[in-house]
Design an enzyme around this catalytic site. Structure first.
Site, PDB file in Angstrom:
ATOM      1  N   ASP A   1      -5.978   2.584  10.115  1.00  0.00           N
ATOM      2  CA  ASP A   1      -7.406   2.299  10.309  1.00  0.00           C
ATOM      3  C   ASP A   1      -7.574   1.854  11.762  1.00  0.00           C
ATOM      4  OD1 ASP A   1     -10.056   1.563   9.973  1.00  0.00           O
ATOM      5  OD2 ASP A   1      -9.680  -0.021   8.521  1.00  0.00           O
TER       6      ASP A   1
ATOM      7  N   ASP B   1       0.123   3.304   3.955  1.00  0.00           N
ATOM      8  CA  ASP B   1      -0.878   4.049   3.198  1.00  0.00           C
ATOM      9  C   ASP B   1      -1.942   4.651   4.104  1.00  0.00           C
ATOM     10  OD1 ASP B   1      -1.885   1.545   3.855  1.00  0.00           O
ATOM     11  OD2 ASP B   1      -2.425   0.971   1.819  1.00  0.00           O
TER      12      ASP B   1
ATOM     13  N   LYS C   1      -7.754   7.284   9.432  1.00  0.00           N
ATOM     14  CA  LYS C   1      -9.182   7.129   9.755  1.00  0.00           C
ATOM     15  C   LYS C   1      -9.284   7.133  11.271  1.00  0.00           C
ATOM     16  CE  LYS C   1     -10.711   4.004   6.058  1.00  0.00           C
ATOM     17  NZ  LYS C   1     -11.194   2.633   5.782  1.00  0.00           N
TER      18      LYS C   1
ATOM     19  N   ARG D   1      -4.560   0.174  -7.161  1.00  0.00           N
ATOM     20  CA  ARG D   1      -3.401   0.809  -6.515  1.00  0.00           C
ATOM     21  C   ARG D   1      -2.758   1.841  -7.431  1.00  0.00           C
ATOM     22  NH1 ARG D   1      -2.160  -2.215  -1.886  1.00  0.00           N
ATOM     23  NH2 ARG D   1      -2.374  -4.473  -2.044  1.00  0.00           N
TER      24      ARG D   1
ATOM     25  N   ASP E   1      -5.803  -0.485  -2.255  1.00  0.00           N
ATOM     26  CA  ASP E   1      -6.452  -1.430  -3.157  1.00  0.00           C
ATOM     27  C   ASP E   1      -7.797  -1.915  -2.649  1.00  0.00           C
ATOM     28  OD1 ASP E   1      -5.181  -3.031  -1.008  1.00  0.00           O
ATOM     29  OD2 ASP E   1      -5.924  -4.725  -2.186  1.00  0.00           O
TER      30      ASP E   1
ATOM     31  N   PHE F   1     -14.356   3.423   2.747  1.00  0.00           N
ATOM     32  CA  PHE F   1     -13.391   2.551   2.111  1.00  0.00           C
ATOM     33  C   PHE F   1     -12.905   3.221   0.828  1.00  0.00           C
ATOM     34  CE2 PHE F   1     -11.716  -0.837  -0.464  1.00  0.00           C
ATOM     35  CZ  PHE F   1     -10.887  -1.451   0.446  1.00  0.00           C
ATOM     36  N   VAL F   2     -11.609   3.503   0.764  1.00  0.00           N
ATOM     37  CA  VAL F   2     -11.059   4.252  -0.362  1.00  0.00           C
ATOM     38  C   VAL F   2     -10.020   3.435  -1.128  1.00  0.00           C
ATOM     39  CG1 VAL F   2     -11.484   6.522   0.651  1.00  0.00           C
ATOM     40  CG2 VAL F   2      -9.339   5.344   1.161  1.00  0.00           C
TER      41      VAL F   2
ATOM     42  N   GLY G   1       0.770  -1.241   0.000  1.00  0.00           N
ATOM     43  CA  GLY G   1       0.000   0.000   0.000  1.00  0.00           C
ATOM     44  C   GLY G   1       0.799   1.288   0.000  1.00  0.00           C
TER      45      GLY G   1
HETATM   46  P1  IMP Z   1      -5.331  -1.422  10.283  1.00  0.00           P
HETATM   47  O1  IMP Z   1      -4.442  -2.537  10.739  1.00  0.00           O
HETATM   48  O2  IMP Z   1      -6.776  -1.692  10.624  1.00  0.00           O
HETATM   49  O3  IMP Z   1      -4.891  -0.056  10.737  1.00  0.00           O
HETATM   50  O4  IMP Z   1      -5.362  -1.461   8.708  1.00  0.00           O
HETATM   51  C1  IMP Z   1      -4.363  -0.970   7.951  1.00  0.00           C
HETATM   52  C2  IMP Z   1      -4.356  -1.634   6.586  1.00  0.00           C
HETATM   53  O5  IMP Z   1      -5.683  -1.935   6.131  1.00  0.00           O
HETATM   54  C3  IMP Z   1      -3.791  -0.672   5.588  1.00  0.00           C
HETATM   55  O6  IMP Z   1      -2.413  -0.830   5.451  1.00  0.00           O
HETATM   56  C4  IMP Z   1      -4.554  -1.016   4.336  1.00  0.00           C
HETATM   57  O7  IMP Z   1      -3.877  -2.024   3.632  1.00  0.00           O
HETATM   58  C5  IMP Z   1      -5.866  -1.568   4.796  1.00  0.00           C
HETATM   59  N1  IMP Z   1      -6.952  -0.557   4.723  1.00  0.00           N
HETATM   60  C6  IMP Z   1      -7.566   0.091   5.743  1.00  0.00           C
HETATM   61  N2  IMP Z   1      -8.509   0.939   5.289  1.00  0.00           N
HETATM   62  C7  IMP Z   1      -8.489   0.836   3.928  1.00  0.00           C
HETATM   63  C8  IMP Z   1      -9.228   1.490   2.869  1.00  0.00           C
HETATM   64  O8  IMP Z   1     -10.106   2.351   3.075  1.00  0.00           O
HETATM   65  N3  IMP Z   1      -8.906   1.097   1.603  1.00  0.00           N
HETATM   66  C9  IMP Z   1      -7.952   0.172   1.310  1.00  0.00           C
HETATM   67  N4  IMP Z   1      -7.231  -0.447   2.266  1.00  0.00           N
HETATM   68  C10 IMP Z   1      -7.497  -0.120   3.565  1.00  0.00           C
HETATM   69 MG    MG Z   2      -1.827  -2.117   3.190  1.00  0.00          MG
END
Ligand code: IMP
Ligand code: MG
Length: 190
Positions: free
Chosen positions: A108, A105, A137, A171, A165, A158-159, A49
């Protein structure tokens, strides 16, 4: 600006145009250059990402930095965070004594970056660890991870694009936006 042949027509709403992203990266790179001046810096990309951001951000940083990559999986194809983080590499990068800047990237739930910062600090012995993300986010955070450099804060959408991706695609879009519902599998629609 629209580019013929790019899959912009799959997008419902554009959140950030390429020019906006690049001018924000100018500002972040300026800060990073200032804050790491005279320090041994290694920037660690979280694959896949962060690839677009890495290429554009690092070319704007005026320091003799090193670059490493980490391969992790956290999403497994859906639109929601799965909670489990799997490391795909056979070895961790050599980061002993380095000031480490991890680039991802999007932040979340924070589970991915929490797992990565924990692993780097316990097995790589860096002098410091900081985190840079293009998107934050804030409302979906489930961990204490706080990014040090943020491109843009976004709501819980979701973007895709600019490295992000859906099921491995989009991507390569130079901008960031949401997908039209017809391009999202029924089981992933909210
Ligand atoms: P986390 O572990 O929940 O913080 O998620 C992080 C990973 O989830 C990022 O590196 C992304 O690969 C994926 N991700 C989270 N939100 C999105 C989104 O809106 N679009 C695409 N990938 C996302
Ligand atoms: Mg990722």
């Amino acid at each position: 600006m629209s580019i013929p042949g790019a899959s912009h027509d799959h997008l419902e709403r554009i959140l950030f145009e390429e020019e906006q992203i690049l001018s924000r990266l100018d500002e972040l790179a300026e800060r990073i250059t200032r804050e790491y001046e005279g320090k041994p810096l290694t920037v660690v990309a979280v694959l896949h990402g962060s690839l677009m951001m890495m290429a554009d951000l690092l070319r704007r940083i005026r320091l003799p930095l090193k670059m490493e990559c980490l391969s992790v999986e956290s999403y497994h194809g859906g639109v929601e965070s799965s909670g489990s983080v799997k490391f795909n590499m056979t070895r961790m990068p050599e980061l002993s004594g380095e000031h480490v800047l991890i680039v991802d990237d999007i932040l979340d739930s924070g589970r991915t970056l929490e797992a990565i910062t924990n692993k780097i600090s316990s097995v790589c012995f860096p002098q410091s660890i900081r985190v840079a993300v293009l998107l934050d986010k804030k409302t979906t955070r489930e961990t204490a991870v706080e990014p040090d450099y943020v491109g843009f804060e976004i709501e819980d959408l979701f973007v895709v694009g600019y490295g992000l991706d859906y099921q491995g695609r989009y991507r390569n879009l130079p901008l960031i936006g949401t997908l039209k519902p017809e391009y999202i599998l029924p089981e992933h629609r909210s």
